[in-house]
Design an enzyme around this catalytic site. Structure first.
Site, mmCIF file in Angstrom:
data_model
loop_
_atom_site.group_PDB
_atom_site.id
_atom_site.type_symbol
_atom_site.label_atom_id
_atom_site.label_comp_id
_atom_site.label_asym_id
_atom_site.label_seq_id
_atom_site.Cartn_x
_atom_site.Cartn_y
_atom_site.Cartn_z
ATOM 1 C CB THR A 1 24.736 -15.979 53.232
ATOM 2 O OG1 THR A 1 24.359 -16.237 51.871
ATOM 3 C CG2 THR A 1 25.783 -17.009 53.648
ATOM 4 C CG HIS A 2 19.190 -18.693 53.859
ATOM 5 N ND1 HIS A 2 19.139 -17.462 54.483
ATOM 6 C CD2 HIS A 2 18.467 -19.541 54.637
ATOM 7 C CE1 HIS A 2 18.409 -17.563 55.585
ATOM 8 N NE2 HIS A 2 17.996 -18.812 55.704
ATOM 9 C CE LYS B 272 26.526 -27.380 49.829
ATOM 10 N NZ LYS B 272 26.059 -28.679 49.286
ATOM 11 C CG ASP C 278 23.915 -7.108 48.791
ATOM 12 O OD1 ASP C 278 23.206 -8.131 48.767
ATOM 13 O OD2 ASP C 278 23.713 -6.135 48.040
ATOM 14 C CB SER C 279 28.730 -9.723 46.374
ATOM 15 O OG SER C 279 28.081 -10.973 46.499
ATOM 16 N N GLY D 3 27.014 -18.315 40.543
ATOM 17 C CA GLY D 3 26.567 -17.008 40.081
ATOM 18 C C GLY D 3 27.056 -16.702 38.676
ATOM 19 C CE1 TYR D 4 24.776 -11.770 35.807
ATOM 20 C CE2 TYR D 4 24.315 -12.559 38.030
ATOM 21 C CZ TYR D 4 23.908 -11.907 36.878
ATOM 22 O OH TYR D 4 22.633 -11.393 36.795
#
Length: 203
Positions: free
Chosen positions: A14-15, A17, A75-76, A162-163
């Site tokens: 993953t990139h 952070k 993946d989420s 994120g959300y």
């Protein structure tokens, strides 16, 4: 029977952070040092699948093949029931601006879409996380975690990523964005997927 992970250094493909820090914290008790894709100068492969497991497999196998190391990919996303499961695997895409990701924009879009369909309350949703651990020989193991909750508006809290500020997990009166990461990591979708990974691959 699952294949065991017997190393002390794990490549996380993953990139992101925030995601990397979260996974590193969750694996810390097991003496595993986490290395991110950016640190290994790995490109981000195109995610062309329409499922979480499909995209996680793309990322994990690309990283394992490029480095010769076992690689873990996540993946989420968030599935909103009133939007027929959207944004789902396109969660990050809803935040894409062309110059980076803007999750305030993505959360606003989600709220606007809920308003358009006059979604009833509570506006139920869930965060989903699928982890794939891939080896250079092509073998992989899959682990999943979910947490149920609801979308709230306006956004609340500045922690997380994120959300998180619009998702309130069942049984709590705070959003993920209002929780500190230690509290969130006890109950999050990724924590549950990591727990399954640990049980499956650490014996």
């Amino acid at each position: 029977m699952n294949r065991m992970f017997d190393g002390d250094r794990l490549l996380v493909a993953t990139h992101n952070k925030g995601k990397l820090e979260e996974i590193a914290h969750l694996l810390e008790p097991f003496g595993v040092t986490v290395v991110g894709a950016a640190e290994m100068d790995l490109p981000e492969p195109e995610e062309t699948e329409d499922t979480f497991v499909g995209n996680a497999r793309i990322k994990a196998h690309a990283a394992a093949k490029a480095t010769g190391l076992p690689a873990l990919a996540d993946d989420s996303g968030i599935e909103v029931d009133a939007l027929n499961g959207a944004p789902g695997v396109y969660t990050a895409d809803w935040a894409e601006t062309g110059q980076g990701r803007d999750f305030v924009m993505a959360m606003t879009r989600t709220h606007d879409e809920l308003e358009k369909v006059n979604a009833p309350y509570p506006r139920t949703a869930r965060f989903c996380s699928t982890l794939v651990l891939a080896w250079p020989d092509g073998h992989d193991e899959v682990f999943e975690g979910k947490v149920e909750g609801q979308c709230v508006w306006p956004m609340r809290g500045m922690d997380g990523f994120g959300y998180d500020p619009m998702f309130q997990p069942d049984g709590y009166d705070q959003t993920f964005g209002e929780m500190d990461r230690w509290e969130k990591n006890k109950i999050s979708h990724r924590a549950r997927a990591i727990s399954a990974f640990v049980k499956g691959c650490f014996g």
